[in-house]
Design a protein around this motif. Structure first.
Motif, PDB file in Angstrom:
ATOM      1  N   THR A 402       0.840  -1.198   0.000  1.00 15.67           N
ATOM      2  CA  THR A 402       0.000   0.000   0.000  1.00 15.67           C
ATOM      3  C   THR A 402       0.876   1.249   0.000  1.00 15.67           C
ATOM      4  OG1 THR A 402      -0.103  -0.024   2.423  1.00 15.67           O
ATOM      5  CG2 THR A 402      -1.854  -1.184   1.243  1.00 15.67           C
ATOM      6  N   ALA A 403       0.230   2.397   0.092  1.00 14.97           N
ATOM      7  CA  ALA A 403       0.951   3.671   0.081  1.00 14.97           C
ATOM      8  C   ALA A 403       1.816   3.858   1.315  1.00 14.97           C
ATOM      9  CB  ALA A 403      -0.049   4.827  -0.028  1.00 14.97           C
ATOM     10  N   ALA A 404       1.619   3.027   2.336  1.00 20.32           N
ATOM     11  CA  ALA A 404       2.398   3.154   3.567  1.00 20.32           C
ATOM     12  C   ALA A 404       3.880   2.897   3.343  1.00 20.32           C
ATOM     13  CB  ALA A 404       1.863   2.175   4.623  1.00 20.32           C
ATOM     14  N   VAL A 405       4.221   2.258   2.222  1.00 25.68           N
ATOM     15  CA  VAL A 405       5.632   1.955   1.958  1.00 25.68           C
ATOM     16  C   VAL A 405       6.454   3.233   1.775  1.00 25.68           C
ATOM     17  CG1 VAL A 405       5.428   1.831  -0.555  1.00 25.68           C
ATOM     18  CG2 VAL A 405       7.119   0.397   0.633  1.00 25.68           C
ATOM     19  N   ALA A 406       5.792   4.338   1.441  1.00 22.60           N
ATOM     20  CA  ALA A 406       6.499   5.605   1.258  1.00 22.60           C
ATOM     21  C   ALA A 406       6.844   6.270   2.584  1.00 22.60           C
ATOM     22  CB  ALA A 406       5.646   6.555   0.413  1.00 22.60           C
ATOM     23  N   ASP A 407       6.252   5.804   3.668  1.00 16.69           N
ATOM     24  CA  ASP A 407       6.539   6.376   4.986  1.00 16.69           C
ATOM     25  C   ASP A 407       7.927   5.922   5.438  1.00 16.69           C
ATOM     26  OD1 ASP A 407       6.664   7.177   7.610  1.00 16.69           O
ATOM     27  OD2 ASP A 407       4.646   6.522   8.121  1.00 16.69           O
ATOM     28  N   PRO A 408       8.827   6.855   5.786  1.00 21.96           N
ATOM     29  CA  PRO A 408      10.192   6.448   6.182  1.00 21.96           C
ATOM     30  C   PRO A 408      10.238   5.656   7.485  1.00 21.96           C
ATOM     31  CG  PRO A 408       9.858   8.795   6.580  1.00 21.96           C
ATOM     32  CD  PRO A 408       8.665   8.316   5.817  1.00 21.96           C
ATOM     33  N   TYR A 409       9.156   5.683   8.257  1.00 16.94           N
ATOM     34  CA  TYR A 409       9.171   5.009   9.555  1.00 16.94           C
ATOM     35  C   TYR A 409       8.257   3.778   9.590  1.00 16.94           C
ATOM     36  CZ  TYR A 409      11.220   9.474  10.904  1.00 16.94           C
ATOM     37  OH  TYR A 409      12.018  10.588  10.977  1.00 16.94           O
ATOM     38  N   HIS A 410       7.822   3.296   8.418  1.00 21.92           N
ATOM     39  CA  HIS A 410       6.887   2.165   8.434  1.00 21.92           C
ATOM     40  C   HIS A 410       7.546   0.886   8.960  1.00 21.92           C
ATOM     41  CE1 HIS A 410       8.902   1.244   4.572  1.00 21.92           C
ATOM     42  NE2 HIS A 410       8.509  -0.002   4.778  1.00 21.92           N
ATOM     43  N   GLU A 411       8.876   0.798   8.873  1.00 16.00           N
ATOM     44  CA  GLU A 411       9.546  -0.400   9.371  1.00 16.00           C
ATOM     45  C   GLU A 411       9.588  -0.450  10.899  1.00 16.00           C
ATOM     46  OE1 GLU A 411      13.381  -0.623   7.620  1.00 16.00           O
ATOM     47  OE2 GLU A 411      12.625  -1.080   5.597  1.00 16.00           O
ATOM     48  N   ASP A 412       9.300   0.679  11.549  1.00 16.94           N
ATOM     49  CA  ASP A 412       9.271   0.692  13.011  1.00 16.94           C
ATOM     50  C   ASP A 412       7.955   0.181  13.570  1.00 16.94           C
ATOM     51  OD1 ASP A 412      11.807   1.761  13.101  1.00 16.94           O
ATOM     52  OD2 ASP A 412      11.113   3.837  13.131  1.00 16.94           O
ATOM     53  N   LEU A 413       6.988  -0.084  12.697  1.00 17.44           N
ATOM     54  CA  LEU A 413       5.676  -0.540  13.147  1.00 17.44           C
ATOM     55  C   LEU A 413       5.711  -2.037  13.438  1.00 17.44           C
ATOM     56  CD1 LEU A 413       2.775   0.582  13.543  1.00 17.44           C
ATOM     57  CD2 LEU A 413       2.258  -0.283  11.251  1.00 17.44           C
ATOM     58  N   THR A 414       5.229  -2.417  14.603  1.00 21.56           N
ATOM     59  CA  THR A 414       5.173  -3.829  14.992  1.00 21.56           C
ATOM     60  C   THR A 414       3.771  -4.150  15.486  1.00 21.56           C
ATOM     61  OG1 THR A 414       5.874  -3.336  17.265  1.00 21.56           O
ATOM     62  CG2 THR A 414       7.599  -3.851  15.665  1.00 21.56           C
ATOM     63  N   CYS A 415       3.454  -5.422  15.509  1.00 18.42           N
ATOM     64  CA  CYS A 415       2.134  -5.839  15.986  1.00 18.42           C
ATOM     65  C   CYS A 415       2.290  -6.637  17.275  1.00 18.42           C
ATOM     66  CB  CYS A 415       1.403  -6.661  14.938  1.00 18.42           C
ATOM     67  SG  CYS A 415       2.239  -8.191  14.489  1.00 18.42           S
ATOM     68  N   CYS A 416       1.241  -6.630  18.069  1.00 20.26           N
ATOM     69  CA  CYS A 416       1.231  -7.378  19.322  1.00 20.26           C
ATOM     70  C   CYS A 416      -0.198  -7.804  19.623  1.00 20.26           C
ATOM     71  CB  CYS A 416       1.799  -6.529  20.471  1.00 20.26           C
ATOM     72  SG  CYS A 416       0.978  -4.953  20.712  1.00 20.26           S
ATOM     73  N   VAL A 417      -0.321  -8.799  20.450  1.00 20.94           N
ATOM     74  CA  VAL A 417      -1.629  -9.326  20.840  1.00 20.94           C
ATOM     75  C   VAL A 417      -1.723  -9.267  22.362  1.00 20.94           C
ATOM     76  CG1 VAL A 417      -3.194 -11.294  20.783  1.00 20.94           C
ATOM     77  CG2 VAL A 417      -1.711 -10.824  18.820  1.00 20.94           C
ATOM     78  N   GLU A 418      -2.661  -8.491  22.861  1.00 21.50           N
ATOM     79  CA  GLU A 418      -2.851  -8.372  24.301  1.00 21.50           C
ATOM     80  C   GLU A 418      -3.532  -9.621  24.854  1.00 21.50           C
ATOM     81  OE1 GLU A 418      -1.690  -5.958  26.007  1.00 21.50           O
ATOM     82  OE2 GLU A 418      -1.188  -4.477  24.466  1.00 21.50           O
ATOM     83  N   LYS A 419      -3.473  -9.772  26.170  1.00 28.37           N
ATOM     84  CA  LYS A 419      -4.059 -10.945  26.820  1.00 28.37           C
ATOM     85  C   LYS A 419      -5.468 -10.689  27.343  1.00 28.37           C
ATOM     86  CE  LYS A 419      -0.316 -13.290  26.168  1.00 28.37           C
ATOM     87  NZ  LYS A 419      -0.297 -14.354  25.146  1.00 28.37           N
ATOM     88  N   THR A 420      -5.866  -9.416  27.434  1.00 32.07           N
ATOM     89  CA  THR A 420      -7.166  -9.077  28.017  1.00 32.07           C
ATOM     90  C   THR A 420      -7.942  -8.179  27.062  1.00 32.07           C
ATOM     91  OG1 THR A 420      -6.223  -7.152  29.163  1.00 32.07           O
ATOM     92  CG2 THR A 420      -6.276  -9.231  30.370  1.00 32.07           C
ATOM     93  N   THR A 421      -9.228  -8.025  27.356  1.00 32.40           N
ATOM     94  CA  THR A 421     -10.070  -7.144  26.561  1.00 32.40           C
ATOM     95  C   THR A 421      -9.719  -5.687  26.853  1.00 32.40           C
ATOM     96  OG1 THR A 421     -11.784  -7.120  28.265  1.00 32.40           O
ATOM     97  CG2 THR A 421     -11.953  -8.807  26.550  1.00 32.40           C
ATOM     98  N   LEU A 422     -10.227  -4.808  26.005  1.00 33.28           N
ATOM     99  CA  LEU A 422      -9.942  -3.382  26.155  1.00 33.28           C
ATOM    100  C   LEU A 422     -10.448  -2.849  27.491  1.00 33.28           C
ATOM    101  CD1 LEU A 422      -9.008  -0.664  25.008  1.00 33.28           C
ATOM    102  CD2 LEU A 422     -11.236  -0.460  23.881  1.00 33.28           C
TER     103      LEU A 422
END
Length: 688
Positions: A402-422
């Motif tokens: 997507t267009a996010a590849v043009a963002d110089p900081y997109h490689e700093d984005l990581t994903c995580c999965v919490e253990k509890t509900t919001l």
């Protein structure tokens, strides 16, 4: 000799202090008395002889030496207590004259003891400097005693004359004695000694000479302290080997804690103010602390920037308090500007914040649509069964596609999965100012059907010094907002798919069949979730972001940046209803109903009308309906009624929740005006 000391030391005679040119005029009776031993009481001598003996003993006592008939007694265990014992047979008038001079003798002894004890290394730099100034004073004092003794040898000194010459020094010595007694009793070092000298100088405001001496002592003692202060405000370094400085350093707190610990207080507690602050620096204490902190941050970044200091702006060269403040203010302005420019320009704070806005506040959601499509199967699993590595690879794929590849900081984005509900995560964060609490523990129990869709979140890699602004706490608040938005987007996407299904079967809609009933409910649910998303994005996040961005552009220091950024996050959390558990739980319930309906919509619709299989599905279905037998028509009608009843159950549950939401929003909007728009949006859903 120091000019302050000259005012205190009165020259007994203008005659030079070398040996007299004529024979001593001292009566020979004194020499005869000395040769007769000490067994004979002083009362045995003539009054004139007694006066000579007393003067001789007092001159000895003035420098801490026992006389023949005046002895010094120190109380055992009390270094600050001295008494004088006089031969009882001494003439009463002489006794009274001697007693008037004893306080000066006592002051000399106590000051001498203090100088010796405070010259040790453990006493600290301020005590060392104070002791050195006292030692200089004692040298002048001893010179005065030598002059008096010289006059005595010339036969020009009487008891009254001795008192006359000693009297000017008495007030100053006693004032210093008060200081050293208090300092010794409480074992003062550093700032406490300076404050003691300052307070005693103020107490002696009526005696200009004594006050000047105390102020001179205070300036001398503060020189070493000001050297420590200079290194802090000009270099950001604490060079305090004896722990005298009023700024404490907590070395156990490391800058890495900013990205690891939600509850860290690195910026507030790495360097903090102690209780003992020099009175002349009290008004500038916070500025001094902040200046050194800014310089220290730049040193941690590898930028050894030193405040430019001219010879006339050195703190050790300043003689008045307002000049201290001017020098400190200049150092603060320089350090603040340099650090702010460093973070804004070299480390691109604004660019980093914009990337966080794109991804965590879903400002540019094109990558999210692609990610939801390719990661849906993984996100449907329970949190414990989800592979975070797989999600990360899918996220990277979505970003690159997507267009996010043009963002110089997109490689700093990581994903995580919490253990509890919001909701439970919000309750766990004790520092959040939750406005209403949920009664009972049952409401906080985790639902059995929690999946990664409710617990998925994004995170961002942040390096020092940007971690000062985008800390673990700030990122956690961004993540809370993201989880709320992400789930709303998912609900909206599921309802959108259900709406497309209804639109595909729109031409087959007949009066009274399930399609029309389900279509109306689907439209109302879509209106609800779109209204909620519109409120969150266009009523809360965008306006508050623009306000923060304008404030950051005019910020003068990193503390102002922190203040504006924290205010933005707290305001967004509050206005996004994340700090109102009652409202949040109600909205979560409504979204759950929407998801249940969206999942059931497809089979409900296909159950009521057989799926077409020809190239003209609408026409074939219409023909099939016309060719049905009476029994087949009755069967379809019964099945359709069952489906309609199932849809109406969803509608009743949704309408009931929406109606119960009305009073809550209305009552809450009185205290929180921002809820007025949300109430107008959401409560208008069922008005059609």
């Amino acid at each position: 000799m120091d000019e302050y000391h000259k005012n205190l030391l009165v020259e007994p005679s203008m005659q030079p202090l070398h040996a007299p040119t004529e024979a001593s005029k001292q009566p020979s009776a004194l020499e005869g008395c000395r040769s007769s031993g000490v067994d004979k009481p002083i009362g045995c001598f003539h009054a004139a002889i007694q006066e000579l003996i007393v003067i001789d003993d007092i001159l000895s006592a003035l420098v801490g030496i026992d006389g023949r008939y005046i002895s010094i007694r120190r109380v055992q265990g009390k270094d600050d207590s001295v008494s004088f014992q006089v031969d009882a047979s001494m003439d009463l008038a002489l006794q009274e004259s001697a007693k008037r001079i004893f306080p000066l003798c006592e002051s000399y002894i106590l000051i001498s003891q203090f100088v010796e004890s405070r010259s040790q290394f453990k006493s600290g730099l301020v005590n060392h400097a104070f002791a050195a100034a006292l030692r200089t004073l004692l040298l002048d004092y001893q010179a005065m005693v030598a002059q008096l003794e010289h006059q005595f040898r010339l036969g020009k000194l009487s008891v009254q004359g001795l008192w006359f010459y000693c009297q000017p020094m008495l007030g100053a010595m006693q004032a210093l004695t008060i200081v050293i007694k208090n300092a010794s009793t409480s074992n003062f070092i550093g700032s406490a000694v300076l404050n003691l000298l300052q307070s005693q100088a103020k107490a002696m405001a009526g005696d200009h000479v004594v006050r000047s001496l105390l102020e001179k002592m205070s300036q001398s003692a503060s020189q070493a302290y000001l050297v420590i202060l200079e290194r802090w405000v000009y270099e950001g370094v604490i060079d305090d080997p004896y722990g005298e400085f009023f700024i404490a350093e907590n070395k156990s707190l490391q800058k890495e804690s900013l990205t690891q610990d939600y509850y860290t207080n690195y910026w507030q507690q790495r360097y903090s103010l102690k209780d003992d602050i020099p009175s002349f620096l009290a008004n500038a204490a916070e500025t001094i602390l902040t200046t050194g902190k800014y310089l220290n941050v730049m040193r941690e970044c590898g930028h050894c920037i030193q405040v430019p200091v001219a010879e006339n702006t050195k703190l050790t060269m300043v003689g008045s308090n307002h000049r201290y403040l001017e020098c400190i203010k200049a150092a603060y302005d320089f350090a603040s500007g340099e650090l702010l420019n460093l973070i804004k320009d070299k480390y691109d704070l604004k660019g980093k914040l914009m990337s966080i806005k794109h991804y965590l506040l879903l400002d540019q959601g094109d990558f999210l649509v692609h990610f939801m499509d390719i990661a849906r199967e993984e996100l449907m699993k329970k949190p414990d069964e989800i592979s975070v590595e797989k999600l990360q690879s899918l996220l990277d794929l979505a970003l690159r596609s997507t267009a996010a590849v043009a963002d110089p900081y997109h490689e700093d984005l990581t994903c995580c999965v919490e253990k509890t509900t919001l909701l439970k995560r919000l309750i766990e964060l004790k520092d959040l100012q939750i406005s209403h609490t949920i009664s009972g523990n049952d409401d906080l129990e985790e639902p059995l059907s929690v999946t990664g869709l409710e617990t998925f979140s994004l995170s961002f890699k942040v390096q020092w010094p940007l971690s000062l602004v985008i800390s673990k706490k700030a990122l956690t608040k961004y993540q809370l907002i993201f989880r709320c938005l992400f789930h709303c987007k998912y609900v909206n996407r599921q309802l959108g798919a259900a709406w497309q299904l209804h639109q595909g079967l729109r031409r087959l809609d007949k009066q009274g069949i399930a399609i029309s009933v389900s279509s109306l409910l689907c439209r109302n649910m879509l209106k609800f979730i779109n209204s909620l998303l519109h409120y969150l994005t266009f009523e809360v996040l965008e306006p508050n972001w623009h306000i923060m961005d304008n404030r950051l552009q005019t910020a003068k220091s990193i503390d102002e940046v922190l203040q504006h950024h924290d205010f933005f996050l707290d305001k967004c959390l509050r206005e996004c209803l994340l700090l109102s558990p009652v409202l949040l739980k109600k909205l979560e319930t409504m979204k759950s109903i929407c998801l249940q309906y969206a999942a059931a919509a497809q089979w409900l619709v296909t159950y009521s009308i057989d799926a077409p299989k020809t190239d003209s599905p609408e026409l074939d279905k219409y023909n099939k309906l016309k060719l049905r037998t009476r029994s087949q028509t009755q069967k379809v009608t019964a099945e359709n009624a069952t489906v309609i009843e199932s849809i109406l159950k969803f509608e009743r549950k949704f309408s009931a929740e929406l109606q119960s939401l009305g009073p809550i929003l209305s009552s809450s909007s009185r205290a929180e005006p921002y809820l007025t728009h949300l109430a107008q949006w959401l409560l208008g859903v069922g008005s059609d």
